[in-house]
Design a protein around this motif. Structure first.
Motif, mmCIF file in Angstrom:
data_model
loop_
_atom_site.group_PDB
_atom_site.id
_atom_site.type_symbol
_atom_site.label_atom_id
_atom_site.label_comp_id
_atom_site.label_asym_id
_atom_site.label_seq_id
_atom_site.Cartn_x
_atom_site.Cartn_y
_atom_site.Cartn_z
ATOM 1 N N MET A 138 0.823 -1.224 0.000
ATOM 2 C CA MET A 138 0.000 0.000 0.000
ATOM 3 C C MET A 138 0.853 1.268 0.000
ATOM 4 S SD MET A 138 -3.436 -1.220 2.026
ATOM 5 C CE MET A 138 -4.457 0.167 1.508
ATOM 6 N N GLY A 165 -6.013 -1.365 -2.482
ATOM 7 C CA GLY A 165 -5.452 -2.171 -1.397
ATOM 8 C C GLY A 165 -6.530 -2.746 -0.505
ATOM 9 N N PHE A 169 -7.189 -6.737 0.198
ATOM 10 C CA PHE A 169 -7.077 -7.425 1.497
ATOM 11 C C PHE A 169 -8.437 -7.886 2.011
ATOM 12 C CE2 PHE A 169 -7.129 -3.113 3.780
ATOM 13 C CZ PHE A 169 -8.209 -3.365 4.626
ATOM 14 N N THR A 179 -3.749 -10.870 6.447
ATOM 15 C CA THR A 179 -3.081 -10.009 5.469
ATOM 16 C C THR A 179 -2.178 -8.997 6.174
ATOM 17 O OG1 THR A 179 -4.804 -8.321 5.476
ATOM 18 C CG2 THR A 179 -5.089 -10.158 3.937
ATOM 19 N N ALA A 181 -0.711 -5.090 5.243
ATOM 20 C CA ALA A 181 -0.459 -3.923 4.385
ATOM 21 C C ALA A 181 0.971 -3.443 4.642
ATOM 22 C CB ALA A 181 -1.456 -2.822 4.712
ATOM 23 N N PHE A 216 -2.648 3.721 4.647
ATOM 24 C CA PHE A 216 -2.592 2.902 5.861
ATOM 25 C C PHE A 216 -3.711 3.282 6.835
ATOM 26 C CE2 PHE A 216 1.683 2.721 4.066
ATOM 27 C CZ PHE A 216 1.864 1.350 4.010
ATOM 28 N N ALA A 219 -6.716 1.697 5.468
ATOM 29 C CA ALA A 219 -6.659 0.240 5.691
ATOM 30 C C ALA A 219 -7.066 -0.097 7.126
ATOM 31 C CB ALA A 219 -5.254 -0.281 5.396
ATOM 32 N N VAL A 224 -7.881 -3.944 8.423
ATOM 33 C CA VAL A 224 -6.771 -4.792 7.977
ATOM 34 C C VAL A 224 -6.181 -5.549 9.176
ATOM 35 C CG1 VAL A 224 -4.872 -3.085 8.189
ATOM 36 C CG2 VAL A 224 -4.764 -4.849 6.414
ATOM 37 N N ILE A 227 0.016 -4.905 9.646
ATOM 38 C CA ILE A 227 0.759 -3.855 8.930
ATOM 39 C C ILE A 227 2.244 -4.138 9.099
ATOM 40 C CG2 ILE A 227 1.426 -1.408 9.007
ATOM 41 C CD1 ILE A 227 -1.487 -0.695 9.406
#
Length: 542
Positions: A138, A165, A169, A179, A181, A216, A219, A224, A227
Motif C-alpha cells: 500500500m 489495497g 485485502f 493479510t 499492508a 494505511f 486500511a 486490515v 501492517i
C-alpha cells in the motif's frame, strides 16, 4: 479482533515458558529449492527454538506443502505460515499462477475484480497450508526511480492506492487469510533499496500524514489484520541517527499504535536486510524492534541471541508485563483466527489442478482485459483492417510473441517482424524502409525481464527505431512493459494509437489484441504520471 479474550489463547499462553513466549514472536525463513540439508537445518531451529512462524520463499508448491506438514509436526504450538504473495503464489513458487502486478491492477476501474482476486489468492494460500500473506503493498509510488516498490504499488494516487489495497485485502480476509499492508509509513518515494542500505524519507510530518500514511489510515479503518513496518530513516518522526523506522518506538508505538489506533499485528520487515544489520548487529536490532512495538519479528540473523537479549530485557522490566503479554497473545489470537487451533495436514492429492484451476485463469484474463489503457487514439482509429497490408512488429524479443500470433490471425495480409534489444542499426534501417510499404503497422514493446523496471534495457538504436516507426504511417503501439518506460521512449507519443499494457504476460497480449480487433473496450486509466504527455488518470473515458 486479535485483542479479544479467548480461552484457547489463554490456555496456550499459560503453558509456555517466558522463553517460549518470546519465541512465538519470531518467524524464520524457509525454502524448498535449496536442498535437504537446508530444509533439515530449518527443522532443527523450529524444534529447538519453538518459533512462532515460518516465512516461505522460492521453491515448488508440492514440496512446500509436504514441508509445511513436516514443520507443523515439530511445533508444540502450531506455526503461522506466511509468504509474500503480492501477485499470488507465482511471486515465489514455480508451477503456480501469477496475477497481474499491483501497478497493472491500479489501472482497473472495477475494484470488485480485485476483491475477487483476493479471494482466489486466499484459496491458493490455504490450499498449501498457509495462513498469512505479506500483501498488499500500500505504498504510494510517487518516485519513478524507486528501485524496490515501483510496479509493486497500485500507483501514485493515494486514493486509488487505498481503494485497491482495501479491495484486495478484504477479498483475502473474507476468505480466511491473514493479510499485511506494507510498508508503513510508506516506501513509495525512495530511491534506495532497503535490502542494501537505509533509505532516507526527508519529508515533513504534514506531508507524511497527508500522503504516505493515507492508505494505511484507510486500511486500518477498514479492518486490515496486519501492517508491516518499513526500514527507513524518517527524521520528522524520529531524529535518532541511522535508526530505521522498524526499531523506532516513536514510529511503531507512537504513530501506528497510539495515533492511528492500530490494534492488529505489527510485523517488522525482514531483519536480515542491510538497512537494519548495517547499524544494529548481533541481535541488537531484534531487541530494538521488540521494544519499539513490533509483534512479529521476521527473519532474524541471530535468532538464539535475540531471544536471550529480549528475555533479559523483559526480566529487567524494559517493557511492561501487560504489553509483553498482549504481544504474545495477539500472535496466538491470529493463529486462532486462522483456524490453527484445529490444524489438519494438507493433502498433496490433486494439488497442481487445484492451484491452476479454470476460474482463477479466467479471472486473470478478466483483470488483464480491464487494465488495458488507451492513452492515445480512438477505438475506431486503432482498429485493424483485415484486408490492408499489415506489419506486426515486436520489439525486445528474439521470437514471435503471443501478441503477433494472435493478431496475425485477424489479418489476411500481414507480415511479422521481431527486433531484439540490440539489433544492429543497419538492420533497423532496412526494416524501417520496408515498413513504409505497409498500410498499417502494429508495434509491441516488450520487457522480457523477470521484473519490469522503469527504464527499458534497449540499445539507443532500437529506441530511435521506435521513435521513427511511431512517426510514420498508421502506427498503433502497445507497451507490454512498466508504464514509466514511456518516458524513456521520446517520440512514442506520435503513434496514431497507444495502448499501455503494463507487463509482458500472455493474458495482457491477448487483451490488447481484443481491443485492436474491436472485441473489447479499453477501460483502464493510467495509475501513475509518466511525463507531460501521459498523466495519472489518462485513458479512454468509460
Amino acid at each position: 479482533m486479535l485483542s479479544q479474550q479467548n480461552k484457547w489463547v489463554d490456555s496456550v499462553y499459560k503453558k509456555l515458558t517466558r522463553k517460549q513466549r518470546i519465541a512465538q514472536l519470531f518467524f524464520v525463513r524457509a525454502h524448498t529449492n535449496l536442498g535437504k540439508a537446508y530444509e533439515d537445518s530449518v527443522a532443527k531451529v523450529i524444534e529447538t527454538e519453538q518459533v512462532g512462524g515460518v516465512v516461505f520463499f522460492q521453491g515448488g508448491p508440492g514440496r512446500q506443502l509436504n514441508l509445511i506438514n513436516r514443520y507443523q509436526h515439530l511445533a508444540r504450538v502450531p506455526l503461522l505460515i506466511a509468504q509474500d504473495g503480492e501477485w499470488g503464489l507465482g511471486m515465489r513458487l514455480d508451477s503456480t499462477l501469477s496475477y497481474p502486478y499491483q501497478m497493472t491492477l491500479g489501472a482497473i476501474q472495477d475494484d470488485n475484480l480485485i476483491y475477487k482476486m483476493g479471494q482466489q489468492v486466499a484459496y491458493d494460500f490455504k490450499r498449501l497450508g498457509m495462513q498469512m500473506n505479506f500483501a498488499p503493498d500500500m505504498d504510494v509510488n510517487n518516485n519513478p526511480d524507486n528501485p524496490v516498490i515501483n510496479y509493486r504499488s497500485f500507483g501514485d494516487n493515494k486514493y486509488n492506492v487505498a481503494k485497491k489495497g482495501i479491495a484486495y485485502f478484504k477479498g483475502m480476509q473474507d476468505a480466511g487469510l491473514l493479510t499485511t499492508a506494507k510498508h508503513f509509513p510508506g516506501h513509495g518515494d525512495t530511491n534506495v533499496d532497503s535490502h542494501f542500505d537505509l533509505p532516507l524519507l526527508p519529508f515533513t510530518r504534514q506531508r507524511l500524514d497527508s500522503l504516505e500514511e493515507y492508505p494505511f489510515r484507510e486500511a486500518i479503518a477498514n479492518g486490515v489484520n496486519g501492517i508491516m513496518i518499513a526500514h527507513m530513516s524518517i527524521p520528522a518522526l524520529d531524529s535518532a541517527k541511522n535508526r530505521p523506522s522498524t526499531l523506532s518506538r516513536k514510529i511503531v508505538t507512537g504513530v501506528l499504535k497510539d495515533s492511528l489506533q492500530f490494534k492488529g499485528l505489527v510485523v517488522s520487515d525482514a531483519m536480515e536486510m542491510k538497512a537494519v544489520t548495517k547499524y544494529f548487529p548481533e541481535g541488537e536490532a531484534e531487541l530494538q524492534a521488540f521494544l519499539a512495538g513490533n509483534d512479529i519479528i521476521e527473519l532474524s540473523l541471530n535468532l538464539h541471541k535475540s531471544i536471550l537479549k529480549i528475555k533479559k530485557a523483559v526480566r529487567k522490566g524494559l517493557i511492561s508485563k501487560a504489553e509483553f503479554e498482549a504481544k504474545v497473545k495477539k500472535v496466538l489470537a491470529a493463529k486462532y483466527w486462522a483456524g490453527l487451533n484445529d490444524r489438519k495436514d494438507m493433502s498433496p492429492i490433486g494439488l497442481p489442478g487445484d492451484l491452476n484451476r479454470d476460474p482463477a485463469r479466467q479471472l486473470i484474463q478478466q483483470l488483464s482485459d480491464a487494465a488495458v489503457t488507451m492513452v492515445k487514439g480512438t477505438s475506431d482509429g486503432i482498429r485493424l483492417n483485415p484486408l490492408q497490408k499489415t506489419a506486426i512488429v515486436s520489439i525486445g524479443v528474439d521470437h514471435y510473441t503471443t501478441f503477433q500470433q494472435e493478431l496475425g490471425r485477424w489479418s489476411s495480409a500481414c507480415h511479422l517482424f521481431t527486433i531484439n534489444k540490440n539489433t544492429p542499426v543497419t538492420t533497423l534501417n532496412r526494416i524501417l524502409q520496408m515498413l513504409k510499404e505497409y498500410d498499417q503497422v502494429y508495434m509491441s514493446i516488450n520487457d522480457t525481464r523477470m521484473r519490469p523496471a522503469s527504464k527499458l534495457d534497449y540499445s539507443n538504436g532500437v529506441k530511435e527505431f521506435i521513435a521513427a516507426v511511431c512517426s510514420q504511417n498508421k502506427t498503433i503501439t502497445s507497451v507490454f512493459a512498466n508504464a514509466y518506460t514511456l518516458a524513456g521512449l521520446p517520440g512514442i507519443e506520435k503513434s496514431t494509437g497507444l495502448l499501455v499494457c503494463y507487463q509482458m504476460s500472455d493474458d495482457l497480449q491477448r487483451s490488447a489484441v481484443r481491443v485492436i480487433t474491436g472485441q473489447l473496450k479499453p477501460t483502464g486509466r493510467l495509475p501513475v504520471s509518466v511525463n507531460v504527455f501521459f498523466t495519472t488518470g489518462a485513458g479512454a473515458s468509460l
